[in-house]
Every structure is written in structure tokens, then in C-alpha cells.
Design an enzyme around this catalytic site. Structure first.
Site, mmCIF file in Angstrom:
data_model
loop_
_atom_site.group_PDB
_atom_site.id
_atom_site.type_symbol
_atom_site.label_atom_id
_atom_site.label_comp_id
_atom_site.label_asym_id
_atom_site.label_seq_id
_atom_site.Cartn_x
_atom_site.Cartn_y
_atom_site.Cartn_z
ATOM 1 N N LYS A 1 0.807 -1.220 0.000
ATOM 2 C CA LYS A 1 0.000 0.000 0.000
ATOM 3 C C LYS A 1 0.840 1.271 0.000
ATOM 4 O O LYS A 1 0.341 2.338 -0.336
ATOM 5 C CB LYS A 1 -0.998 -0.008 1.167
ATOM 6 C CG LYS A 1 -2.047 -1.097 0.982
ATOM 7 C CD LYS A 1 -3.306 -0.891 1.786
ATOM 8 C CE LYS A 1 -4.321 -1.962 1.391
ATOM 9 N NZ LYS A 1 -5.590 -1.868 2.056
ATOM 10 N N LYS B 1 -10.956 -4.109 -2.665
ATOM 11 C CA LYS B 1 -11.766 -2.891 -2.627
ATOM 12 C C LYS B 1 -11.012 -1.701 -3.180
ATOM 13 O O LYS B 1 -11.591 -0.799 -3.748
ATOM 14 C CB LYS B 1 -12.062 -2.546 -1.159
ATOM 15 C CG LYS B 1 -13.272 -3.176 -0.607
ATOM 16 C CD LYS B 1 -13.582 -2.502 0.720
ATOM 17 C CE LYS B 1 -14.053 -3.536 1.708
ATOM 18 N NZ LYS B 1 -13.386 -3.470 2.990
ATOM 19 N N LYS C 1 -5.447 -10.510 -5.990
ATOM 20 C CA LYS C 1 -6.666 -10.776 -5.239
ATOM 21 C C LYS C 1 -7.725 -9.724 -5.562
ATOM 22 O O LYS C 1 -7.394 -8.577 -5.898
ATOM 23 C CB LYS C 1 -6.376 -10.820 -3.737
ATOM 24 C CG LYS C 1 -6.091 -9.479 -3.096
ATOM 25 C CD LYS C 1 -6.317 -9.514 -1.578
ATOM 26 C CE LYS C 1 -6.348 -8.089 -1.040
ATOM 27 N NZ LYS C 1 -7.241 -7.798 0.023
#
Ligand code: ATP
Ligand code: LTN
Length: 327
Positions: A111, A195, A192
Site C-alpha cells: 500500500k 476494494k 486478489k
């Protein structure tokens, strides 16, 4: 009764990965265990999120969870920021964790990659998550595969704290499902489903309309060798579809693979199974959306209930570490 705790960020609408990897198992666990579920709004602040959007998403996430089958009579559902002990305990744990172990967290690496400004909270995020878990003496933490490392950290911090200051925390364990622990993006099956990645065709949202689900499954990326075989390494797209059908119908992916010759037939059945799996959720959500007051009331009841356990654990930890008890 065994205590279960898990959390979900209100950072976007729920997708099939969240449901199959986590929330579906939360629903099952509430019938067997003392189950506590937390909408982790403080965690959502680690990335850029508009204040109004955070507020509305927190509420929407509660609706989504209730529509998914969480029953407030059987579990405790609350918003993380409503129980102050989460951040209070996080500080004690930040003084237990090391920079080196936080630097190794793969979610932090993913991230923060490519950003020139990274919030300190993104770095300490897993410590707050450890506080979420340890505050409730949770033995079992049902999560998808991507959270394995974070639960490991919670175990490590609990053990370290217990060794240093005496027995204070229960050491938790991750409960990761055998199937669908990592639902892959239908367009990019090497990643994966997520969101925070913009892949509208690759992500099946929990409340997608039936025709949208069918379209996304039909367009799912597979491969060109034409053989229906479960092999996640060599055939990630096809194997993902096999897992989705297996988990929706209670079979193994290899059993499912044995019933198909053609990719098209498999896709048709995957789409049908997902539409059926998600139909009751869509219906329940429509019913709940009509009563916002009830959802807010339920969250405040949940926070009051959670707060009782949380403050007892925090006091225990504060006492053990040497903070003077307020008079
Ligand atoms: P992001 O990708 O932005 O981090 P997310 O979609 O992973 O968000 P979270 O709120 O972080 O959503 O995760 C909620 C739960 O869903 C966690 O237990 C996580 O392990 C699980 N989960 C998320 N994505 C998947 C997936 N693709 N397959 C299986 N489980 C998943
Ligand atoms: N980091 C998790 C969300 C999360 C969580 C928790 C999960 C926050 N606190 C406590 C389990 C237990 C995620 O990104 N999915």
C-alpha cells in the site's frame, strides 16, 4: 465459550472476496462462538478518504454486514472509533512492537509502494489491528489469507507483552477458510479481488444485480489450453472459477473440474450459482435500508457491550505495564 473477533474496513463496497474469505464465516461463527465484529473506521484513515464518504460508508458497511446475515441478537457489531480503548491499547502495543517487524508487513509494502507521502498510520496499522484483537481476549480471528501476517503479529505482540509484564493477553489464532481464502480478480487472476483496486469488470460486488454478475463471469479471463483442470499456479483464472463454484455448492474444486469439458459451460454454472448465493443478501439489504434509525441504535448498543470487555482488558494491560491507576 470461545471468543471470535474480526474487522472490516469501511473503505468501499463489499465484494465477493470479502464475503467468501471472511464475512460468510463470521455469519457461521456467530452460531457457535461468542462473536464480536468491528467496522474499523480508524483503519480506513490510513489512506485518503473523504470525511463524508467515510461517514456514509461506515453506515453502509453496517447495512452490508447485517444483509450478509450477521444477527445482532447473536453477535456484537460495533464501530471501532466508538470504543476508545482501541487507540489507547494501540499505544501500549506500539511501545511493544519494533520498527523492523512493522517494516516487514507485506500489506504496508504494497500500500505504500509508489507513494511519495505515506501516512505514519499506514505503518502502525497492524498494531491497531493487534489492539482490536487483544482487547477482546479473542482466541479465533476469521480472516482471508491476506491477513495471516497481521494476525501473526498480534500473536507475537501478545506473547512478548505477556513475557515482559506477566500474563495479560490471550494469544489469538487466525481462522482462514480452506476454500476461497483468496478470491482472485476476474480480469487479473494473478491479483486478489480488492476494494482499493479499480477493476470494475474483475470485481463482483456483493450487491451487483444478477445480469451484472453474469456479464462479469462470462468475461472472466481464463487461458487458451482448453482443459478444465484445477491448477491455481498454471491456470489461475480457471482455478478461481472452479473455487467459486466449489464454495457455492459445497464441493471440492477438483470434483467440480471433473464435471466440465468446456469453459463456457463452467462459466454459465458459476454465474448461476453466484446469483443464487447472493440473492437473499440483496433482498435483506433492501428491507434494512428502509430503517436507518434501527441500524444506528444497534451500533450504539454494540459499542456499549464491546466497551465493557475492552475497558477491563485495557485496565489490565495498563496496570501490568506500570501506568498509575487513576484515583
Ligand atoms: P483492500 O484490498 O483495499 O485492502 P479488502 O477488499 O482486502 O480491501 P478489507 O476490509 O481489508 O477489504 O478485508 C475484509 C476481509 O475480507 C478480510 O478478512 C480479508 O482477508 C478478506 N478479503 C479481502 N479480499 C479478499 C479476497 N480477495 N479473497 C478472500 N478474502 C478477502
Ligand atoms: N486489516 C484488516 C481489517 C482489520 C481486522 C482487525 C481483521 C482491522 N482490525 C481485527 C481482523 C481482526 C483488513 O484489512 N482486512
Amino acid at each position: 465459550m470461545l471468543r471470535v473477533l474480526s474487522g472490516l474496513q469501511p473503505s468501499g463496497d463489499l465484494h465477493l472476496g470479502n464475503y467468501l474469505g471472511a464475512v460468510r464465516n463470521w455469519v457461521a461463527d456467530q452460531y457457535e462462538y461468542d462473536a464480536i465484529y468491528c467496522i474499523v473506521d480508524l483503519h480506513a484513515l490510513t489512506l485518503d478518504i473523504d470525511p463524508e464518504e467515510l461517514r456514509s460508508r461506515t453506515y453502509e458497511t453496517a447495512l452490508d454486514l447485517l444483509a450478509s446475515g450477521l444477527d445482532p441478537e447473536r453477535c456484537t457489531l460495533f464501530v471501532q472509533s466508538h470504543v476508545a480503548e482501541h487507540t489507547r491499547l494501540a499505544w501500549l502495543l506500539e511501545c511493544t512492537a519494533t520498527m523492523g517487524e512493522l517494516r516487514r508487513m507485506t500489506q504496508f509494502k504494497d500500500k505504500s509502494a509508489g507513494r511519495d507521502s505515506v501516512r505514519a498510520g499506514l505503518f502502525t496499522y497492524p498494531v491497531l489491528q493487534s489492539a482490536d484483537i487483544l482487547l477482546y481476549d479473542a482466541e479465533r480471528v476469521p480472516v482471508g489469507d491476506d491477513q495471516r501476517q497481521h494476525v501473526e503479529l498480534a500473536r507475537e505482540l501478545a506473547n512478548r507483552f505477556n513475557r515482559r509484564y506477566g500474563d495479560t493477553f490471550v494469544v489469538p489464532e487466525a481462522a482462514i477458510p480452506k476454500l476461497a481464502a483468496r478470491v482472485m480478480d476476474l480480469q487479473h487472476p494473478e491479483n486478489k479481488m480488492s476494494k482499493s483496486v479499480n477493476s470494475p469488470l474483475g470485481t463482483v460486488m456483493l450487491f451487483d444485480e444478477g445480469p451484472d454478475i453474469v456479464r462479469k463471469v462470462q468475461k472472466a479471463v481464463t487461458d487458451t489450453d482448453g482443459e478444465v483442470r484445477y491448477d491455481p499456479g498454471a491456470k489461475p483464472g480457471l482455478s478461481n472459477l472452479l473455487e467459486l463454484l466449489a464454495v457455492s455448492t459445497g464441493r471440492t474444486p477438483a470434483e467440480v473440474a471433473g464435471s466440465y469439458q468446456r469453459y463456457g459451460d463452467l462459466k454459465k454454472d458459476v454465474a448461476e450459482a453466484l446469483v443464487e448465493l447472493l440473492r437473499p443478501l440483496r433482498e435483506r439489504r433492501a428491507a434494512l435500508a428502509g430503517d436507518p434509525g434501527a441500524v444506528t441504535a444497534l451500533l450504539s448498543l454494540g459499542a456499549a457491550k464491546a466497551g465493557i470487555t475492552a475497558s477491563a482488558t485495557y485496565e489490565r494491560a495498563a496496570g501490568a505495564i506500570g501506568l498509575l491507576t487513576p484515583g
